[in-house]
Design a protein around this motif. Structure first.
Motif, mmCIF file in Angstrom:
data_model
loop_
_atom_site.group_PDB
_atom_site.id
_atom_site.type_symbol
_atom_site.label_atom_id
_atom_site.label_comp_id
_atom_site.label_asym_id
_atom_site.label_seq_id
_atom_site.Cartn_x
_atom_site.Cartn_y
_atom_site.Cartn_z
ATOM 1 N N ALA A 246 -50.466 33.498 -0.963
ATOM 2 C CA ALA A 246 -51.463 34.431 -0.432
ATOM 3 C C ALA A 246 -52.878 33.920 -0.710
ATOM 4 O O ALA A 246 -53.778 34.057 0.131
ATOM 5 C CB ALA A 246 -51.266 35.814 -1.038
ATOM 6 N N LEU A 247 -53.079 33.312 -1.869
ATOM 7 C CA LEU A 247 -54.389 32.740 -2.194
ATOM 8 C C LEU A 247 -54.707 31.581 -1.264
ATOM 9 O O LEU A 247 -55.830 31.470 -0.747
ATOM 10 C CB LEU A 247 -54.403 32.274 -3.650
ATOM 11 N N ARG A 248 -53.738 30.708 -1.047
ATOM 12 C CA ARG A 248 -53.954 29.546 -0.178
ATOM 13 C C ARG A 248 -54.275 29.962 1.247
ATOM 14 O O ARG A 248 -55.053 29.290 1.934
ATOM 15 C CB ARG A 248 -52.712 28.655 -0.205
ATOM 16 N N GLU A 249 -53.680 31.039 1.704
ATOM 17 C CA GLU A 249 -53.916 31.511 3.062
ATOM 18 C C GLU A 249 -55.139 32.415 3.158
ATOM 19 O O GLU A 249 -55.390 33.007 4.192
ATOM 20 C CB GLU A 249 -52.671 32.251 3.565
ATOM 21 N N GLU A 250 -55.900 32.520 2.065
ATOM 22 C CA GLU A 250 -57.133 33.309 1.998
ATOM 23 C C GLU A 250 -56.888 34.792 2.276
ATOM 24 O O GLU A 250 -57.781 35.493 2.749
ATOM 25 C CB GLU A 250 -58.181 32.743 2.958
ATOM 26 N N ARG A 251 -55.692 35.277 1.936
ATOM 27 C CA ARG A 251 -55.389 36.703 2.105
ATOM 28 C C ARG A 251 -56.025 37.545 1.006
ATOM 29 O O ARG A 251 -56.080 38.768 1.137
ATOM 30 C CB ARG A 251 -53.873 36.921 2.094
ATOM 31 N N LEU A 252 -56.477 36.889 -0.060
ATOM 32 C CA LEU A 252 -57.028 37.614 -1.198
ATOM 33 C C LEU A 252 -58.549 37.478 -1.307
ATOM 34 O O LEU A 252 -59.148 37.974 -2.265
ATOM 35 C CB LEU A 252 -56.390 37.106 -2.502
ATOM 36 N N SER A 253 -59.152 36.818 -0.339
ATOM 37 C CA SER A 253 -60.588 36.534 -0.427
ATOM 38 C C SER A 253 -61.422 37.806 -0.496
ATOM 39 O O SER A 253 -62.402 37.872 -1.257
ATOM 40 C CB SER A 253 -61.024 35.678 0.766
ATOM 41 N N ARG A 254 -61.058 38.799 0.278
ATOM 42 C CA ARG A 254 -61.852 40.032 0.294
ATOM 43 C C ARG A 254 -61.877 40.674 -1.091
ATOM 44 O O ARG A 254 -62.943 41.081 -1.587
ATOM 45 C CB ARG A 254 -61.282 41.007 1.325
ATOM 46 N N GLU A 255 -60.707 40.777 -1.724
ATOM 47 C CA GLU A 255 -60.631 41.394 -3.051
ATOM 48 C C GLU A 255 -61.317 40.515 -4.098
ATOM 49 O O GLU A 255 -61.996 41.023 -5.003
ATOM 50 C CB GLU A 255 -59.174 41.637 -3.434
ATOM 51 N N GLN A 261 -63.976 37.685 -8.938
ATOM 52 C CA GLN A 261 -62.971 37.062 -9.789
ATOM 53 C C GLN A 261 -61.856 36.518 -8.907
ATOM 54 O O GLN A 261 -61.613 37.044 -7.816
ATOM 55 C CB GLN A 261 -62.381 38.069 -10.782
ATOM 56 N N VAL A 262 -61.191 35.502 -9.389
ATOM 57 C CA VAL A 262 -60.026 34.965 -8.671
ATOM 58 C C VAL A 262 -58.780 35.085 -9.542
ATOM 59 O O VAL A 262 -57.785 35.694 -9.145
ATOM 60 C CB VAL A 262 -60.244 33.496 -8.252
ATOM 61 N N ILE A 263 -58.808 34.505 -10.729
ATOM 62 C CA ILE A 263 -57.618 34.485 -11.581
ATOM 63 C C ILE A 263 -57.221 35.897 -11.996
ATOM 64 O O ILE A 263 -56.030 36.226 -12.041
ATOM 65 C CB ILE A 263 -57.851 33.570 -12.792
ATOM 66 N N ALA A 264 -58.197 36.754 -12.291
ATOM 67 C CA ALA A 264 -57.870 38.137 -12.653
ATOM 68 C C ALA A 264 -57.212 38.866 -11.487
ATOM 69 O O ALA A 264 -56.287 39.658 -11.681
ATOM 70 C CB ALA A 264 -59.133 38.876 -13.093
ATOM 71 N N VAL A 265 -57.666 38.588 -10.264
ATOM 72 C CA VAL A 265 -57.040 39.193 -9.080
ATOM 73 C C VAL A 265 -55.611 38.679 -8.922
ATOM 74 O O VAL A 265 -54.682 39.451 -8.633
ATOM 75 C CB VAL A 265 -57.876 38.899 -7.821
ATOM 76 N N LEU A 266 -55.413 37.380 -9.131
ATOM 77 C CA LEU A 266 -54.064 36.804 -9.043
ATOM 78 C C LEU A 266 -53.126 37.458 -10.056
ATOM 79 O O LEU A 266 -51.975 37.796 -9.721
ATOM 80 C CB LEU A 266 -54.111 35.297 -9.288
ATOM 81 N N ASN A 267 -53.590 37.625 -11.283
ATOM 82 C CA ASN A 267 -52.755 38.229 -12.320
ATOM 83 C C ASN A 267 -52.411 39.678 -12.001
ATOM 84 O O ASN A 267 -51.271 40.107 -12.175
ATOM 85 C CB ASN A 267 -53.456 38.143 -13.673
ATOM 86 N N ASP A 268 -53.394 40.440 -11.554
ATOM 87 C CA ASP A 268 -53.138 41.838 -11.223
ATOM 88 C C ASP A 268 -52.185 41.963 -10.043
ATOM 89 O O ASP A 268 -51.322 42.846 -10.020
ATOM 90 C CB ASP A 268 -54.452 42.559 -10.913
ATOM 91 N N LEU A 269 -52.344 41.069 -9.067
ATOM 92 C CA LEU A 269 -51.448 41.120 -7.904
ATOM 93 C C LEU A 269 -50.029 40.710 -8.299
ATOM 94 O O LEU A 269 -49.050 41.272 -7.787
ATOM 95 C CB LEU A 269 -51.981 40.213 -6.800
ATOM 96 N N TYR A 270 -49.919 39.758 -9.194
ATOM 97 C CA TYR A 270 -48.602 39.365 -9.739
ATOM 98 C C TYR A 270 -47.929 40.573 -10.389
ATOM 99 O O TYR A 270 -46.762 40.876 -10.124
ATOM 100 C CB TYR A 270 -48.793 38.230 -10.736
ATOM 101 N N ALA A 271 -48.671 41.278 -11.255
ATOM 102 C CA ALA A 271 -48.109 42.445 -11.935
ATOM 103 C C ALA A 271 -47.787 43.552 -10.940
ATOM 104 O O ALA A 271 -46.754 44.234 -11.056
ATOM 105 C CB ALA A 271 -49.086 42.958 -12.992
ATOM 106 N N ALA A 272 -48.642 43.739 -9.934
ATOM 107 C CA ALA A 272 -48.410 44.775 -8.930
ATOM 108 C C ALA A 272 -47.169 44.478 -8.097
ATOM 109 O O ALA A 272 -46.390 45.383 -7.778
ATOM 110 C CB ALA A 272 -49.636 44.907 -8.024
ATOM 111 N N ALA A 273 -46.985 43.201 -7.745
ATOM 112 C CA ALA A 273 -45.804 42.820 -6.978
ATOM 113 C C ALA A 273 -44.534 43.000 -7.808
ATOM 114 O O ALA A 273 -43.496 43.463 -7.302
ATOM 115 C CB ALA A 273 -45.933 41.374 -6.507
ATOM 116 N N PHE A 274 -44.599 42.651 -9.086
ATOM 117 C CA PHE A 274 -43.445 42.836 -9.974
ATOM 118 C C PHE A 274 -43.141 44.329 -10.127
ATOM 119 O O PHE A 274 -41.971 44.741 -10.190
ATOM 120 C CB PHE A 274 -43.717 42.204 -11.333
ATOM 121 N N LEU A 275 -44.181 45.142 -10.204
ATOM 122 C CA LEU A 275 -43.988 46.589 -10.297
ATOM 123 C C LEU A 275 -43.292 47.126 -9.047
ATOM 124 O O LEU A 275 -42.363 47.938 -9.149
ATOM 125 C CB LEU A 275 -45.337 47.290 -10.489
#
Length: 354
Positions: A246-255, A261-275
């Motif tokens: 999702a990061l590579r495809e720039e799907r997270l650029s807006r957030e 932040q980038v890494i914090a967004v990645l971590n939160d999205l990882y946790a959200a997806a696992f949830l």
């Protein structure tokens, strides 16, 4: 009757050493002061010469235990201090090897003509220039392999193990204990294809963040359920792969632009997806046979509606983990132990339950 040589034996000696013909229990060896002196090469006290043969056997047994603990058949195992996510991230920020990888990363190719116009009108926004460095760091970590000779890598691995198992002791670098954590074999490094150290860093974040740890433990317990079990480690790697794509495809650029932040967004999205996966798996009594469909669905949700996923995580954290309720009952279905964790599905691109 008690006046002979046997009567002169002191009670503490009877407690420290067993009768002839019996070996010392391994659990007691490390607490035996005389044995520790022998292991360290010191001479035994003069009064204990008559039991030196017994102690020598005990010494050999203790040294064997130390070699098993080390997992390397060499030097005794050394306890490693847990590492925080912040400390580990700082290491990668300054690692020379990653700096070289970051320089080799190419910026995404810019579209031209009609494709550029369509992207401008309907596509996601571009990541702001000041955030490119963080994006490159995440992509470089995904290309970094687990290195046995790098102490920070080993501390990350040990911290993950201790946090998930709730153990104060470390573990060997290789062994069946990694399969119990949901990796495919005795070496978790072989399961990091396409995600590298980023996968372990996200798992480190999951277990070291005080708000995320209860969720991580709940998911880990569910992964060991009698009929709903799944490979926790492999599932975590797949979720990292989804987020990375999702990061590579720039799907997270807006957030990322909104939060700067980038890494914090990645971590939160990882946790959200696992949830999301956890709630679906637990609430709908899913099994490993459903993993292919669930991962594909999770990939679509992560790419198309990342903001919705992040909001669900925010709501979960604000309510607290106890709102999720008790562990699920066992439904009347065949045990998933009969199913293999390998080659279950082949998702888009590199995404698959490896």
């Amino acid at each position: 009757m008690n006046g002979g040589a046997g009567g002169s034996e002191r009670p503490e000696e009877r407690q420290r050493f067993p009768p002839p013909g019996r070996s010392l229990p391994l659990s007691a060896l490390g607490q035996n002061g005389l044995l520790q002196a022998l292991v360290q090469g010191a001479e035994p006290p003069a009064g204990d010469v008559e039991i030196s043969e017994e102690l020598q056997r005990a010494r050999e047994e203790w040294e064997a235990v130390e070699e098993i603990r080390s997992g390397l058949g060499g030097a005794p195992a050394v306890a490693t201090a847990p590492i925080s996510f912040r400390e580990a991230l700082q290491f990668f920020r300054t690692a020379a090897e990653l700096g070289e990888r970051r320089r080799k990363l190419r910026a995404p190719r810019r579209r031209q003509g009609l494709a550029a116009l369509l992207r401008f009108l309907f596509g996601p926004p571009r990541l702001q220039p000041q955030l490119r460095g963080e994006q490159e760091l995440a992509l470089a970590m995904a290309q970094c392999a687990l290195d046995d000779n790098e102490s920070v890598h080993m501390r990350i691995l040990q911290t993950i193990y201790k946090k998930l198992t709730r153990s104060r002791l470390g573990c060997p670098r290789y062994g069946a204990h990694w399969e119990e954590l949901g990796f495919q074999g005795t070496d978790p490094g072989t399961d990091l294809r396409g995600t590298g150290m980023l996968a372990l860093m996200q798992l480190l974040f999951f277990v070291m963040d005080p708000q995320m740890l209860p969720l991580a433990l709940d998911i880990f317990r569910l992964s060991q359920h009698e009929t709903q079990e799944f490979p926790f480690g492999i599932m975590s790697v797949n979720i990292t792969r989804i987020v990375l794509q999702a990061l590579r495809e720039e799907r997270l650029s807006r957030e990322c632009n909104r939060r700067q932040q980038v890494i914090a967004v990645l971590n939160d999205l990882y946790a959200a997806a696992f949830l999301r996966l956890y709630r679906t798996w637990k609430g709908q009594h899913k099994t490993i046979a459903d993993s292919c469909f669930l991962l594909k669905e999770l990939e679509l949700s992560t790419k198309r509606k990342p903001k919705q996923l992040l909001k669900s995580l925010e709501a979960f954290v604000s309510r607290g983990p106890t709102a999720e309720g008790p562990a699920p009952p066992s439904p009347p279905s065949p045990s998933s132990r009969e199913l293999s964790f390998t080659g279950l599905c082949d998702l888009e691109g590199e995404l698959r339950l490896v």
